[in-house]
Design a protein around this motif. Structure first.
Motif, PDB file in Angstrom:
ATOM      1  N   PHE A 104      33.337 -14.584  -0.197  1.00 15.72           N
ATOM      2  CA  PHE A 104      34.583 -13.763  -0.656  1.00 15.72           C
ATOM      3  C   PHE A 104      35.724 -13.608   0.510  1.00 15.72           C
ATOM      4  CE2 PHE A 104      36.972  -9.976  -1.744  1.00 15.72           C
ATOM      5  CZ  PHE A 104      37.462 -10.223  -2.891  1.00 15.72           C
ATOM      6  N   ASP A 105      36.900 -14.025   0.142  1.00 18.44           N
ATOM      7  CA  ASP A 105      37.904 -14.079   1.248  1.00 18.44           C
ATOM      8  C   ASP A 105      39.046 -12.647   0.908  1.00 18.44           C
ATOM      9  OD1 ASP A 105      40.018 -14.449   3.047  1.00 18.44           O
ATOM     10  OD2 ASP A 105      40.153 -16.455   2.601  1.00 18.44           O
ATOM     11  N   ALA A 106      39.096 -11.684   1.836  1.00 16.93           N
ATOM     12  CA  ALA A 106      39.944 -10.862   1.591  1.00 16.93           C
ATOM     13  C   ALA A 106      40.625 -10.374   2.867  1.00 16.93           C
ATOM     14  CB  ALA A 106      39.330  -9.419   0.899  1.00 16.93           C
ATOM     15  N   ARG A 107      40.975 -11.373   3.794  1.00 11.91           N
ATOM     16  CA  ARG A 107      41.477 -11.105   4.950  1.00 11.91           C
ATOM     17  C   ARG A 107      42.857 -10.282   4.956  1.00 11.91           C
ATOM     18  NH1 ARG A 107      41.780 -17.282   6.628  1.00 11.91           N
ATOM     19  NH2 ARG A 107      41.963 -17.256   4.321  1.00 11.91           N
ATOM     20  N   GLY A 108      42.982  -9.474   5.651  1.00 13.26           N
ATOM     21  CA  GLY A 108      44.287  -8.389   5.780  1.00 13.26           C
ATOM     22  C   GLY A 108      44.473  -7.706   4.578  1.00 13.26           C
ATOM     23  N   ALA A 109      43.409  -7.619   3.568  1.00 14.09           N
ATOM     24  CA  ALA A 109      43.514  -6.614   2.387  1.00 14.09           C
ATOM     25  C   ALA A 109      43.714  -5.092   2.947  1.00 14.09           C
ATOM     26  CB  ALA A 109      42.461  -6.815   1.390  1.00 14.09           C
ATOM     27  N   ASP A 110      44.057  -4.320   1.858  1.00 13.89           N
ATOM     28  CA  ASP A 110      43.995  -2.884   1.961  1.00 13.89           C
ATOM     29  C   ASP A 110      43.368  -2.259   0.978  1.00 13.89           C
ATOM     30  OD1 ASP A 110      44.540  -0.100   2.326  1.00 13.89           O
ATOM     31  OD2 ASP A 110      46.671  -0.328   2.455  1.00 13.89           O
TER      32      ASP A 110
END
Length: 231
Positions: free
Chosen positions: A31-37
Motif C-alpha cells: 500500500f502506498d500512502a506517502r505523505g498522507a495525513d
C-alpha cells in the motif's frame, strides 16, 4: 469522405499517495500512502506490511493492532499519543518523534515546526535550514549536528546537548535555553539569541567567543550575534 477529430485532453482521476486513506480489508499488494495525513485515526486490524508510509503523519494514531513488517516509515511523524504494536521498535524505524534514533539523518530544510522531539538522538544529523520553530527538544542529543541556518524560534531546548554543533546563523529568538550548555558548540557565527529565555546564565560564555562569530551579521534578523546577546 473521411472525418477527423482532435483529442484536446484526456485525463484520468487518480488518487495520489498523499490522498490515500487506510486500506480496506481486501487491499492487495503493498500500500502506498506517502505523505498522507492520518492524524488521530483508529485503524483497527489492518495489514500494513511492506506499505510505503514515508512522510506520513501518524500523530495520535492507534496502530496497536496493525501489522508493520517491512513497512517503510522513514520520516513519518508520530507523537506521545501514537500507539504502536507491542514489541515494535518505533524508535529505530526512521520515523520522527519523541525518543527517535535519527543519528546522521538527512533532514536539511525539513519542516519540523511544533514537533515533539523530546529525548530524540540526532547526533551528527544534517539539519541545515530545518524549521524547528516551537519544537520540543527537551533532552535531545544533537552533538555534532549541522544546524546552520536552522530556525529554532520559540523552541523548548531544556537540557538539549549542542556539543560540537554548527550553529551558524541559527535563529534562537525566544527559545527556552534552560540547562543548555553552548560552550562546546563548534560555531555560533551570526546566530541570533534575541529574547531567548534563561540566557543570563549563558551570556558571559557566549560573549567570550571569537569576534568573527560575535560580530557576524545575520541577514534574516538584521543584527549581529553580539547585538542579540547585549539586547
Amino acid at each position: 469522405m473521411t472525418s477527423a477529430f482532435t483529442i484536446t485532453s484526456l485525463s484520468f482521476e487518480r488518487t495520489t499517495p498523499e490522498q490515500q486513506k487506510p486500506p480496506g480489508a481486501n487491499q492487495e499488494g503493498p500500500f502506498d500512502a506517502r505523505g498522507a495525513d492520518w492524524r488521530n485515526l483508529q485503524l483497527g486490524e489492518i495489514d500494513l506490511s511492506r506499505a510505503r508510509l514515508c512522510r506520513i503523519d501518524l500523530r495520535g494514531v492507534d496502530l496497536q493492532s496493525c501489522r508493520l513488517e517491512g513497512t517503510d516509515l522513514r520520516l513519518a511523524r508520530y507523537d506521545s499519543h501514537t500507539i504502536w504494536p507491542e514489541g515494535f521498535d518505533y524508535r529505530s524505524c526512521g520515523a520522527i518523534g519523541p525518543q527517535a534514533k535519527l543519528n546522521g539523518a538527512f533532514l536539511n530544510s525539513a519542516d519540523l515546526s511544533g514537533m515533539n522531539l523530546e529525548g530524540a538522538s540526532l547526533m551528527g544529523a544534517y539539519l541545515s535550514g530545518a524549521n524547528l520553530s516551537g519544537a520540543c527538544l527537551r533532552g535531545a542529543r544533537l552533538a555534532g549536528a549541522d544546524l546552520r541556518y536552522a530556525l529554532l524560534r520559540g523552541a523548548l531546548c531544556e537540557g538539549t546537548r549542542f556539543m560540537n554543533c554548527q550553529l551558524d546563523y541559527v535563529d534562537f529568538r525566544c527559545a527556552e535555553l534552560n540547562n543548555v550548555d553552548l560552550s562546546g558548540a563548534g560555531s555560533i557565527r551570526g546566530a541570533d539569541f534575541s529574547g531567548a529565555i534563561y540566557l543570563d546564565g549563558l551570556r558571559a560564555s557566549l560573549l567570550g567567543r571569537p569576534f568573527q562569530e560575535l560580530d557576524c551579521w545575520n541577514p534574516l534578523t538584521r543584527r549581529t550575534t553580539r547585538e542579540s546577546l547585549d539586547g
